[in-house]
Design an enzyme around this catalytic site. Sequence first.
Site, PDB file in Angstrom:
ATOM      1  N   SER A  84      71.842   6.228   6.869  1.00  0.00           N
ATOM      2  CA  SER A  84      71.625   5.289   5.771  1.00  0.00           C
ATOM      3  C   SER A  84      72.050   3.878   6.193  1.00  0.00           C
ATOM      4  CB  SER A  84      72.385   5.780   4.528  1.00  0.00           C
ATOM      5  OG  SER A  84      72.013   5.074   3.382  1.00  0.00           O
ATOM      6  N   ASP A 114      62.761  11.178   1.441  1.00  0.00           N
ATOM      7  CA  ASP A 114      64.058  10.504   1.279  1.00  0.00           C
ATOM      8  C   ASP A 114      63.965   9.516   0.118  1.00  0.00           C
ATOM      9  OD1 ASP A 114      66.297   8.742   1.539  1.00  0.00           O
ATOM     10  OD2 ASP A 114      66.444   9.227   3.661  1.00  0.00           O
ATOM     11  N   HIS A 133      68.255  12.780   1.438  1.00  0.00           N
ATOM     12  CA  HIS A 133      68.619  11.529   2.097  1.00  0.00           C
ATOM     13  C   HIS A 133      69.419  11.841   3.352  1.00  0.00           C
ATOM     14  CE1 HIS A 133      69.721   7.458   2.773  1.00  0.00           C
ATOM     15  NE2 HIS A 133      70.965   7.569   2.350  1.00  0.00           N
TER      16      HIS A 133
END
Length: 520
Positions: A226, A454, A481
């Site tokens: 991320s 995602d 995710h």
Amino acid sequence: MVPAALPAAAQPASARPGVTAPAAVSPSVPALNPYFEQQLAWGPCAEFARTATDREAYANPRYDCAYLDVPLDYGDPDLATARIAMLRQKALDPAARIGSLFVDPGGPGGSGVSFLPALAGLIGDGEVAQKFDLIGFDPRGVGVSEPAIDCSTTEEVDAERADLDLDTSPEGVAQTEQEFQEFADRCAERVGIDVLANVGTRDVARDLHLAHEVVGDDLLTYVGYSYGTSIGAEFARQFPEEVRALVLDGAVDPSLGPVESRTTQARGFQRAFDNFAAYCAAQPECPLGTDAAAASARVQELLTPLIDAPVPTSDATRTLGYADAITGLIQALYAESLWPPLLDGLAKVARGDGTTLLILADIYYDRAPDGSYGNLLEAFPAISCMDGDRLTDRAVAREINDTNLALAPFLDAGFGSSDVLELCSFWPVPPTSEAGPVDAPGLPTVLVASSTGDPATPYEDGVSLAGQLAARLLTVENDSHTVVLQGANACADAATTRYLVDLALPAADLTCAREAAQGR
């Protein structure tokens, strides 16, 4: 919270490392020599623990901890020192050790120290653990690194969670922006301008450069999830020839313009919600009904009554209001394995019980059972505000709000759009990076992983970053995710392991087929 399609805290993609930051800091700068020459004092991790869960995890003899000294301001290394907390699991087979593998879980504001034991448990005793020291670190200002970004008391965080900020009238906008100004002033007073000015991703990448040298690695091996992909991309920009291996999973696209960068998640979360709604409709008792196409309207019909009438929870001192219900919903959309608890939580709200959604919201906000919080809520804006443009044009602000509402109707409470500015518009120090595509001449071919479903960092963003870095793209058919090294997809884990261990990339971009999600 920002009265837009997504809660402010649900936008980890706001940090975008840029192309116009100052030149990379070199270890040849004399004032930096003491930092590069330091010896780390690895020892027990007890002092790094914030919660009972941490204390239990850190007691494992596999882990040891240390602080890394870094300059608070790389422009004046003699001015002050900050300390970066690191937790390590040493290579299980010392004779086969390749080096260190640094890991960041994202955020911005996520604790790598707290994350590493969980990730190490998922990695298990396989090749990656056998051949690498696994190192989780808290970026400057985050977690137990010092000085910490600590802007709010527990009571102030609780009050912010209860504050709806749904009023889109001029008076409501003015009130929200006044709250932003007060938070920014509070951070400046309690944390200090000198700290806030140096917590951006530009400086986190410099710390990582120093860290891999101090632990004895000539080149960096790194996995970033991320927002952690922003750290990795910024490291590649500043130090392209010091990269051994980068795995960037759940990529943030640094090339997006001011509107696109603030609306890309709306599309991703709506897609995730639609997938959840289809799953829910196939269950015996779906609180959103059997028509998945009508689920966006139905979820708001279920949750908007909480604006005026929060429902009780199993904790007699707490209720579930609308803001926490939306946050709990967002939290559950991050991982397909959380769909069953989300279904349960929505069904309970329909029966007047907010317990499950409140638990999900507490996870999102990093709230411990004793009611205390980590500093993710404060670190998130403090870092994000240093990494991109500042929104000052109200016409653009309204365009962003309009677009988010159109792209994510499941989060439209019916109050309409507004021209409210962002918290960063009131931030007391200027950004240290600008948005723009990553230019990293000399970078070896690295690996970018992107999941097709995602929600937070949509698949298309990973495709874009892979193109900017001339990287190999690992596409994973998955509705969560991030995915690699987490036991969620054997194909993705195998490709990642071969790259980290042998520097062997797939011959071409690779697609890994969907595997059954745990918890379904």
